[in-house]
Design a protein around this motif. Structure first.
Motif, PDB file in Angstrom:
ATOM      1  N   VAL A   5       7.956  10.522  -4.610  1.00  0.00           N
ATOM      2  CA  VAL A   5       8.504   9.843  -3.432  1.00  0.00           C
ATOM      3  C   VAL A   5       7.850   8.472  -3.347  1.00  0.00           C
ATOM      4  CG1 VAL A   5       8.925   9.953  -0.967  1.00  0.00           C
ATOM      5  CG2 VAL A   5       8.736  12.067  -2.295  1.00  0.00           C
ATOM      6  N   VAL A   6       8.647   7.442  -3.596  1.00  0.00           N
ATOM      7  CA  VAL A   6       8.123   6.079  -3.629  1.00  0.00           C
ATOM      8  C   VAL A   6       8.307   5.451  -2.254  1.00  0.00           C
ATOM      9  CG1 VAL A   6       8.124   3.880  -4.835  1.00  0.00           C
ATOM     10  CG2 VAL A   6       8.863   5.952  -6.037  1.00  0.00           C
ATOM     11  N   ASN A   7       7.197   4.990  -1.665  1.00  0.00           N
ATOM     12  CA  ASN A   7       7.214   4.360  -0.350  1.00  0.00           C
ATOM     13  C   ASN A   7       7.246   2.844  -0.511  1.00  0.00           C
ATOM     14  OD1 ASN A   7       6.026   6.477   2.097  1.00  0.00           O
ATOM     15  ND2 ASN A   7       5.970   7.148  -0.039  1.00  0.00           N
ATOM     16  N   PHE A   8       8.196   2.193   0.159  1.00  0.00           N
ATOM     17  CA  PHE A   8       8.379   0.751   0.020  1.00  0.00           C
ATOM     18  C   PHE A   8       8.097   0.029   1.339  1.00  0.00           C
ATOM     19  CE2 PHE A   8      10.998   2.557  -3.335  1.00  0.00           C
ATOM     20  CZ  PHE A   8      10.671   1.755  -4.425  1.00  0.00           C
ATOM     21  N   PRO A   9       7.442  -1.125   1.251  1.00  0.00           N
ATOM     22  CA  PRO A   9       7.153  -1.886   2.479  1.00  0.00           C
ATOM     23  C   PRO A   9       8.381  -2.586   3.043  1.00  0.00           C
ATOM     24  CG  PRO A   9       6.390  -3.098   0.551  1.00  0.00           C
ATOM     25  CD  PRO A   9       6.840  -1.753   0.056  1.00  0.00           C
ATOM     26  N   THR A  10       9.375  -2.849   2.180  1.00  0.00           N
ATOM     27  CA  THR A  10      10.622  -3.468   2.632  1.00  0.00           C
ATOM     28  C   THR A  10      11.794  -2.745   1.997  1.00  0.00           C
ATOM     29  OG1 THR A  10      10.776  -5.081   0.812  1.00  0.00           O
ATOM     30  CG2 THR A  10       9.498  -5.730   2.770  1.00  0.00           C
ATOM     31  N   PHE A  11      12.922  -2.792   2.681  1.00  0.00           N
ATOM     32  CA  PHE A  11      14.136  -2.170   2.156  1.00  0.00           C
ATOM     33  C   PHE A  11      14.566  -2.860   0.865  1.00  0.00           C
ATOM     34  CE2 PHE A  11      18.769  -1.764   1.926  1.00  0.00           C
ATOM     35  CZ  PHE A  11      18.916  -0.393   2.044  1.00  0.00           C
ATOM     36  N   HIS A  12      14.471  -4.184   0.826  1.00  0.00           N
ATOM     37  CA  HIS A  12      14.878  -4.949  -0.352  1.00  0.00           C
ATOM     38  C   HIS A  12      14.079  -4.535  -1.578  1.00  0.00           C
ATOM     39  CE1 HIS A  12      16.510  -8.531  -2.450  1.00  0.00           C
ATOM     40  NE2 HIS A  12      15.334  -8.505  -3.064  1.00  0.00           N
ATOM     41  N   ALA A  13      12.790  -4.300  -1.384  1.00  0.00           N
ATOM     42  CA  ALA A  13      11.948  -3.897  -2.519  1.00  0.00           C
ATOM     43  C   ALA A  13      12.418  -2.589  -3.120  1.00  0.00           C
ATOM     44  CB  ALA A  13      10.494  -3.777  -2.064  1.00  0.00           C
ATOM     45  N   GLY A  14      12.842  -1.659  -2.274  1.00  0.00           N
ATOM     46  CA  GLY A  14      13.340  -0.387  -2.775  1.00  0.00           C
ATOM     47  C   GLY A  14      14.622  -0.544  -3.557  1.00  0.00           C
ATOM     48  N   MET A  15      15.524  -1.372  -3.053  1.00  0.00           N
ATOM     49  CA  MET A  15      16.793  -1.573  -3.743  1.00  0.00           C
ATOM     50  C   MET A  15      16.591  -2.302  -5.069  1.00  0.00           C
ATOM     51  SD  MET A  15      18.877  -0.037  -1.812  1.00  0.00           S
ATOM     52  CE  MET A  15      17.418   1.026  -1.802  1.00  0.00           C
ATOM     53  N   LEU A  39       6.342  11.656 -14.303  1.00  0.00           N
ATOM     54  CA  LEU A  39       5.893  11.303 -12.955  1.00  0.00           C
ATOM     55  C   LEU A  39       4.780  10.258 -13.028  1.00  0.00           C
ATOM     56  CD1 LEU A  39       6.669  12.122 -10.108  1.00  0.00           C
ATOM     57  CD2 LEU A  39       4.952  13.926 -10.205  1.00  0.00           C
ATOM     58  N   ARG A  40       3.901  10.415 -13.992  1.00  0.00           N
ATOM     59  CA  ARG A  40       2.828   9.418 -14.167  1.00  0.00           C
ATOM     60  C   ARG A  40       3.406   8.069 -14.575  1.00  0.00           C
ATOM     61  NH1 ARG A  40       0.173  14.022 -16.201  1.00  0.00           N
ATOM     62  NH2 ARG A  40       0.773  13.530 -18.353  1.00  0.00           N
ATOM     63  N   GLN A  41       4.474   8.113 -15.382  1.00  0.00           N
ATOM     64  CA  GLN A  41       5.128   6.853 -15.757  1.00  0.00           C
ATOM     65  C   GLN A  41       5.710   6.159 -14.522  1.00  0.00           C
ATOM     66  OE1 GLN A  41       8.091   7.791 -18.700  1.00  0.00           O
ATOM     67  NE2 GLN A  41       6.600   8.352 -20.277  1.00  0.00           N
ATOM     68  N   LEU A  42       6.221   6.949 -13.589  1.00  0.00           N
ATOM     69  CA  LEU A  42       6.733   6.369 -12.355  1.00  0.00           C
ATOM     70  C   LEU A  42       5.608   5.697 -11.572  1.00  0.00           C
ATOM     71  CD1 LEU A  42       8.992   6.002 -10.217  1.00  0.00           C
ATOM     72  CD2 LEU A  42       8.341   8.255  -9.305  1.00  0.00           C
ATOM     73  N   VAL A  43       4.470   6.355 -11.502  1.00  0.00           N
ATOM     74  CA  VAL A  43       3.319   5.774 -10.802  1.00  0.00           C
ATOM     75  C   VAL A  43       2.898   4.462 -11.466  1.00  0.00           C
ATOM     76  CG1 VAL A  43       0.892   6.126 -10.205  1.00  0.00           C
ATOM     77  CG2 VAL A  43       2.518   8.026  -9.980  1.00  0.00           C
ATOM     78  N   GLU A  44       2.879   4.473 -12.784  1.00  0.00           N
ATOM     79  CA  GLU A  44       2.500   3.252 -13.513  1.00  0.00           C
ATOM     80  C   GLU A  44       3.519   2.141 -13.291  1.00  0.00           C
ATOM     81  OE1 GLU A  44       2.216   4.581 -17.516  1.00  0.00           O
ATOM     82  OE2 GLU A  44       0.427   5.832 -17.173  1.00  0.00           O
ATOM     83  N   LEU A  45       4.807   2.503 -13.305  1.00  0.00           N
ATOM     84  CA  LEU A  45       5.847   1.504 -13.087  1.00  0.00           C
ATOM     85  C   LEU A  45       5.697   0.838 -11.724  1.00  0.00           C
ATOM     86  CD1 LEU A  45       8.540   0.066 -13.735  1.00  0.00           C
ATOM     87  CD2 LEU A  45       9.718   2.079 -12.795  1.00  0.00           C
ATOM     88  N   MET A  46       5.440   1.638 -10.712  1.00  0.00           N
ATOM     89  CA  MET A  46       5.311   1.057  -9.384  1.00  0.00           C
ATOM     90  C   MET A  46       4.091   0.147  -9.300  1.00  0.00           C
ATOM     91  SD  MET A  46       8.062   2.169  -8.419  1.00  0.00           S
ATOM     92  CE  MET A  46       7.971   1.072  -7.025  1.00  0.00           C
ATOM     93  N   GLY A  47       3.057   0.488 -10.034  1.00  0.00           N
ATOM     94  CA  GLY A  47       1.908  -0.419 -10.104  1.00  0.00           C
ATOM     95  C   GLY A  47       2.290  -1.730 -10.757  1.00  0.00           C
ATOM     96  N   ASP A  48       3.074  -1.641 -11.835  1.00  0.00           N
ATOM     97  CA  ASP A  48       3.522  -2.854 -12.518  1.00  0.00           C
ATOM     98  C   ASP A  48       4.419  -3.708 -11.623  1.00  0.00           C
ATOM     99  OD1 ASP A  48       2.149  -1.978 -14.729  1.00  0.00           O
ATOM    100  OD2 ASP A  48       3.919  -1.148 -15.738  1.00  0.00           O
ATOM    101  N   LEU A  49       5.139  -3.048 -10.701  1.00  0.00           N
ATOM    102  CA  LEU A  49       6.022  -3.778  -9.794  1.00  0.00           C
ATOM    103  C   LEU A  49       5.290  -4.259  -8.544  1.00  0.00           C
ATOM    104  CD1 LEU A  49       9.257  -1.543  -9.992  1.00  0.00           C
ATOM    105  CD2 LEU A  49       8.829  -3.739 -11.121  1.00  0.00           C
ATOM    106  N   GLY A  50       3.983  -4.105  -8.535  1.00  0.00           N
ATOM    107  CA  GLY A  50       3.181  -4.607  -7.423  1.00  0.00           C
ATOM    108  C   GLY A  50       3.033  -3.648  -6.271  1.00  0.00           C
ATOM    109  N   LEU A  51       3.294  -2.356  -6.519  1.00  0.00           N
ATOM    110  CA  LEU A  51       3.188  -1.370  -5.447  1.00  0.00           C
ATOM    111  C   LEU A  51       2.304  -0.193  -5.877  1.00  0.00           C
ATOM    112  CD1 LEU A  51       6.905  -1.313  -4.250  1.00  0.00           C
ATOM    113  CD2 LEU A  51       4.967  -2.282  -3.015  1.00  0.00           C
TER     114      LEU A  51
END
Length: 1020
Positions: A290-300, A363-375
């Motif tokens: 479950v990825v939590n986003f600070p803005t709606f645009h970031a999620g999209m 799932l770990r790849q997802l965590v890494e991806l979100m880190g790469d995207l600044g989250l």
């Protein structure tokens, strides 16, 4: 069967045939078929709507029992020039299943799995089969049908095929069209055809395939130029089966299957007999991030990157949906597990496969991806199955959660499933949000981020200026869809709200090709006219469920003075902030009652058969009339004058409400909060005021008043159960079934048994002593002994007192001169609300000083104690009722709370037997079943099992009545009684008086109140 010559029917499916034709249709259906013929105004009104904003009164309703019935009905309708509309669950969101036609309901009898070939991975099913029911039968084979729509508990396979449904996991499995292998169907001339792979067709089916192939070749340039190149495109007819434009080919080998022409055709080309489906291997393992986003645009913006990891689903829940879920007691604990802080949006990213270890790596790849995207630190990882399942249930309820907004303005479906390529998703959503703002509204976003289809519905009041705003927003949204090369109709079909946009999407030449297909397969326009071809305008107010003032027949409520307080629904809501005005300010001439009824959006969640309670009468009869939705629609039509004068208090309305057992299952299970149990009380009060109360009504209602006197002569009243002929006479005179035993009267009631006074003195303190103990910080409680446990099963009350005393609580119980206090439940059950108010008011007054001192009020009978937390709050008793309700707890709720806080401890022996638990309906409605399980687990070694059942069927006096006996027993036999018989040595726990009586009558077993069980196991 005679085949009539082709002729053209009335246009558009919005104008009813003349009265003579309707009479002939009904007459012939009754004489020539064995199905149910429903032509009264109430039945037709219940089928006039689906989950859309539209309402069109059908010509009549037919519920067939055999294929012969269907074929005959089609022939009769053809000869009388009456259109035919096939219907499943009636949950379409665009008006597909509304029309001035003969509605044929497949959902009652055509719900079988005809064949399963596990080795080949195929199943053949009837069109009325519900998706969840199919998957339940496939699970032992390790298979499932993967088009997992959020309405899977009520959506029928025929409706899904007609709609070309998609579901949350279409990124992995495709749409309905990708998973249908064949179809058998009737054409409008009565001929039955098998539609399948073109290479194996012959006769008329091969001729149809050749005709469609010719159209595809003729219009190849237009198909290449105008056909959306996205997975989610469900508009028009699938002419591209001969020249694939979908990003996922319809068949794995590139072959053509003519059945795919029927998929998405909304029942306009043929009438489905059966479907052959492609099955998939049931995933052995799943993980969820479950990825939590600070803005709606970031999620999209992140969605296009996340899909490259190969997830099986990527689903959006926006901030508004999060807040609505947090506000719902049923969903709050689950949604909280998914949140990090206060995100503006979350994405549910699922990975599925055979090995959970491999999925954890993804799932770990997802965590890494979100880190790469600044989250970094934005992912909640869920590897266990239970929390995943719970969160998906919240997501599946997304639409209905969104529709729970009070007030006349509602989120409206018309652009909710536009699909755009993922690289444009963030830009599209930003631009559409600006469109909403320009028109004074906003949208709540959720659903399928994985495929660029986000469900969004602006809040509009269709009774006022909603139609004009809908048109303006649709035009601006369509321009955005064209700019980003998307599809205007991406999942929920065309129906009435998007039909007129088909030509806009595909151009006039392809629209003419669609018309040619319709003409070729259905030259007389028999099947569902006005959908896909020649649809009406989306904003034709005459077709709205809530027709505006400008319509020829605007929607108006009939003034009505309610007996209960419905002011919480009598509000208006701001379409931007969704903030509501103060209760009672909404301008409803029924005081809010009509607005409460109108909360039903026809989503059909009440048609489910899962472990919830709603709706027990429908589970037995499978009739739309005996469904929460059916009752709500009938009430809405009555209070708006559409069923004629005085319909609200008429016999037809009474028949519709009769099988409502007041279980309150809808109070909790209905996502939009339709409380039919309370609505039945309101209805009964008005109905009885007009027609009067029967002797049976008075015997039931006044039971608490005469119970004291009856206990002095129990032998006399008990003759009804023992004297030959007495039960028969009682049935003839009063309506109580002779096949039922009635509760046994006794002298040793809680209040006047042989040693009652001495026992009370040993276990109970007076009020002043109790208040003093509470002020001193001692453990205290008031034991509220109700009429039923006090008069008929006093051992339960004494057991509760002994258990609480053993745990060190100073107890008090309330009495009054000449009798005992009562909650008013029996008066409410018979529509005597004024008497209920007086009775409940006296009880509240007696309890108020104790409640104000913070002394818990502990009750034994769920229906009685919970009246203090429900109906007592809407009978005009004021703040004192609120104060008392705040301290009112069921015995098991109190013990579970105190044990968790470390204040309750008693020595208990092991039970030595398995324990089965049946939850009372009102316990389920108020979330009070989990506490019983917690209390039972206090017993050493106990592993209580909850019986997955709906209502037991007794429901107060309901099951005692002769006219209800069969339905009552069918409710019990659905799951409760069979489960008890399977465990002859188990201890059965049931806290409801009626539940225990039903179990005794139906299974010959004694069920125990949890207090009595604990008392029997106390260590001296």
């Amino acid at each position: 069967m005679q085949i009539d010559a082709p002729h053209r029917l009335r246009p558009a499916g919005t104008v009813l045939p003349d009265t003579d034709t309707l009479d002939a249709l009904a007459r012939r259906l009754r004489s020539e078929t064995e199905g149910e013929v429903l032509f009264d105004i109430g039945a037709r009104g219940r089928y006039a709507t689906d989950a859309s904003i539209y309402q069109i009164m059908p010509a009549g309703v037919f519920v067939p029992t055999s294929e012969r019935d269907i074929a005959t009905a089609i022939g009769i309708a053809r000869s009388l020039q009456v259109p035919v509309l096939a219907r499943g669950g009636g949950t379409s969101q665009c008006g597909q299943t509304t029309g001035a036609a003969l509605v044929i309901d497949n959902s009652k009898h055509f719900r079988s799995v005809l064949a399963v070939d596990a080795q080949a991975g195929t199943a053949t099913v009837e069109p009325g089969l519900v998706l969840d029911h199919l998957n339940a039968q496939l699970k032992p084979h390790g298979l499932w049908f993967p088009v997992d729509v959020s309405t899977s508990a009520q959506a029928t396979l025929g409706g899904m095929a007609g709609n070309n449904s998609c579901g949350s996991r279409s990124i992995a499995y495709g749409n309905m069209v990708h998973n249908v292998l064949g179809a058998s169907a009737w054409l409008s001339d009565g001929q039955a055809l098998d539609f399948g792979p073109v290479s194996g067709l012959h006769g008329r089916a091969a001729e149809i395939a050749g005709f469609v192939r010719g159209l595809a070749e003729q219009h190849r340039p237009e198909i290449e130029a105008h056909w959306p190149k996205v997975l989610r495109r469900v508009a028009g007819y699938n002419l591209d089966i001969f020249h694939n434009q979908n990003e996922k080919p319809y068949t794995a080998d590139g072959s053509v299957n003519l059945a795919h022409l029927l998929v998405g055709s909304e029942g306009t080309l043929a009438y489905t007999r059966s479907l052959t489906l492609r099955l998939s291997e049931l995933p052995r393992a799943k993980v969820l991030g479950v990825v939590n986003f600070p803005t709606f645009h970031a999620g999209m913006d992140a969605a296009q990157h996340i899909v490259k990891l190969g997830p099986s689903a990527v689903e959006l829940v926006d901030r508004t949906m999060i807040e609505l879920s947090l506000a719902n007691p049923a969903f709050r604990p689950t949604i909280e597990t998914a949140l990090i802080g206060r995100p503006a949006a979350i994405l549910l990213v699922e990975f599925a496969g055979a090995d959970k270890a491999a999925l954890r790596a993804q799932l770990r790849q997802l965590v890494e991806l979100m880190g790469d995207l600044g989250l970094p630190g934005s992912v909640v990882e869920m590897a266990d199955d239970a929390p995943q399942k719970n969160l998906w249930e919240v997501r599946k309820a997304g639409l209905n959660i969104m529709m729970s907004l009070k007030g006349d303005g509602k989120p409206v479906s018309f652009i909710e499933d536009c699909a755009v390529p993922l690289e444009h998703l963030a830009e599209y959503t930003d631009a559409l949000t600006e469109v909403f703002a320009r028109h004074g509204s906003r949208g709540t976003w959720y659903a399928h981020a994985s495929v660029g289809t986000l469900h969004v519905r602006p809040i509009l009041d269709m009774r006022q200026d909603g139609a004009a705003k809908m048109r303006a927003i649709a035009e601006e949204a369509s321009a955005l869809v064209r700019r980003y090369k998307g599809a205007y109709s991406g999942e929920h079909g065309d129906g009435l709200c998007r039909g007129e946009w088909i030509e806009w999407q595909f151009g006039p030449k392809l629209n003419d090709a669609f018309r040619a297909i319709k003409q070729h397969l259905d030259p007389i326009g028999l099947f569902n006219p006005g959908k896909i071809i020649d649809p009406p305008r989306m904003d034709d107010g005459a077709l709205f469920r809530f027709a505006p003032a400008t319509a020829s027949a605007p929607y108006r409520r009939i003034p009505l003075t309610p007996v209960l307080d419905w002011s919480a629904w009598n509000v208006d809501a701001d379409p931007v902030t969704e903030a509501t005005t103060a209760p009672g300010t909404g301008g409803d001439v029924t005081g809010g009652f009509a607005k409460a009824v109108e909360m039903c959006n026809n989503n059909g969640h009440c048609r489910k058969f899962d472990a919830g309670t709603m709706c027990p009468s429908y589970r037995v009869t499978r009739d739309e009339q005996h469904l929460t939705r059916g009752r709500a629609n009938t009430l809405r039509l009555a209070v708006s004058g559409q069923l004629g004068p005085d319909a609200f208090t008429g016999e037809a309305m009474h028949e519709t409400m009769d099988l409502c057992v007041g279980c309150k299952g809808c109070k909790r299970d209905c996502p939009t909060g339709v409380d039919m149990a309370r609505m039945k009380i309101e209805f009964l009060a008005h109905y009885k005021a007009r027609h009067g109360h029967t002797l049976k009504d008075r015997i039931v209602a006044h039971l608490p008043r005469y119970a004291r006197a009856a206990s002095r002569l129990p032998w006399l009243l008990n003759l009804r159960n023992t004297l030959p002929g007495a039960a028969w006479l009682g049935e003839r005179l009063l309506g109580f079934s002779a096949r039922r035993s009635l509760p046994t009267w006794r002298r040793d009631t809680f209040w006047r048994g042989g040693d009652a006074a001495g026992a009370r003195g040993a276990l109970f303190s007076d009020r002043e002593s109790t208040l003093a103990a509470a002020r001193a910080g001692q453990k205290t409680a008031v034991l509220f002994v109700d009429t039923f446990n006090g008069s008929f099963e006093s051992e339960n009350a004494w057991a509760a007192a002994r258990v609480l005393a053993a745990a060190g609580y100073r107890l008090h119980t309330i009495e009054k001169d000449g009798g005992h206090h009562c909650c008013g439940r029996t008066y409410l059950a018979t529509g005597m609300v004024a008497q209920a108010k007086a009775t409940a008011g006296a009880l509240v007054d007696a309890l108020l000083p104790l409640a104000q001192a913070g002394v818990p009020i502990v009750g034994l009978e769920p229906s009685c104690l919970l009246t203090l937390r429900d109906e007592a709050l809407v009978m005009g008793l004021g703040e004192k009722a609120v104060t008392v309700a705040g301290q009112a707890l069921l015995f098991e709720e109190f013990v579970a709370r105190e044990a968790k806080a470390g204040r309750f401890a008693v020595g208990l022996r092991a039970a030595g037997k398995p324990i089965l638990l049946h939850g009372h309906c009102h316990q389920k409605a108020f979330g009070a079943v989990a506490p019983i399980l917690d209390v039972l687990r206090l017993i050493p070694g106990a592993q209580p099992e909850l019986i997955e059942s709906s209502c037991c069927g007794m429901a107060g006096s309901f099951g005692y009545e002769a006219k209800h006996l069969e339905v009552s027993m069918q409710m019990a036999e659905a799951s409760l009684l069979p489960k008890i018989r399977q465990h002859p040595d188990a201890i059965v726990v049931a806290d409801g008086t009626s539940c225990r009586h039903q179990i005794a009558d139906g299974a010959g077993r004694d069920a125990w109140h949890v207090a009595r069980l604990l008392d029997s196991l106390l260590v001296a």
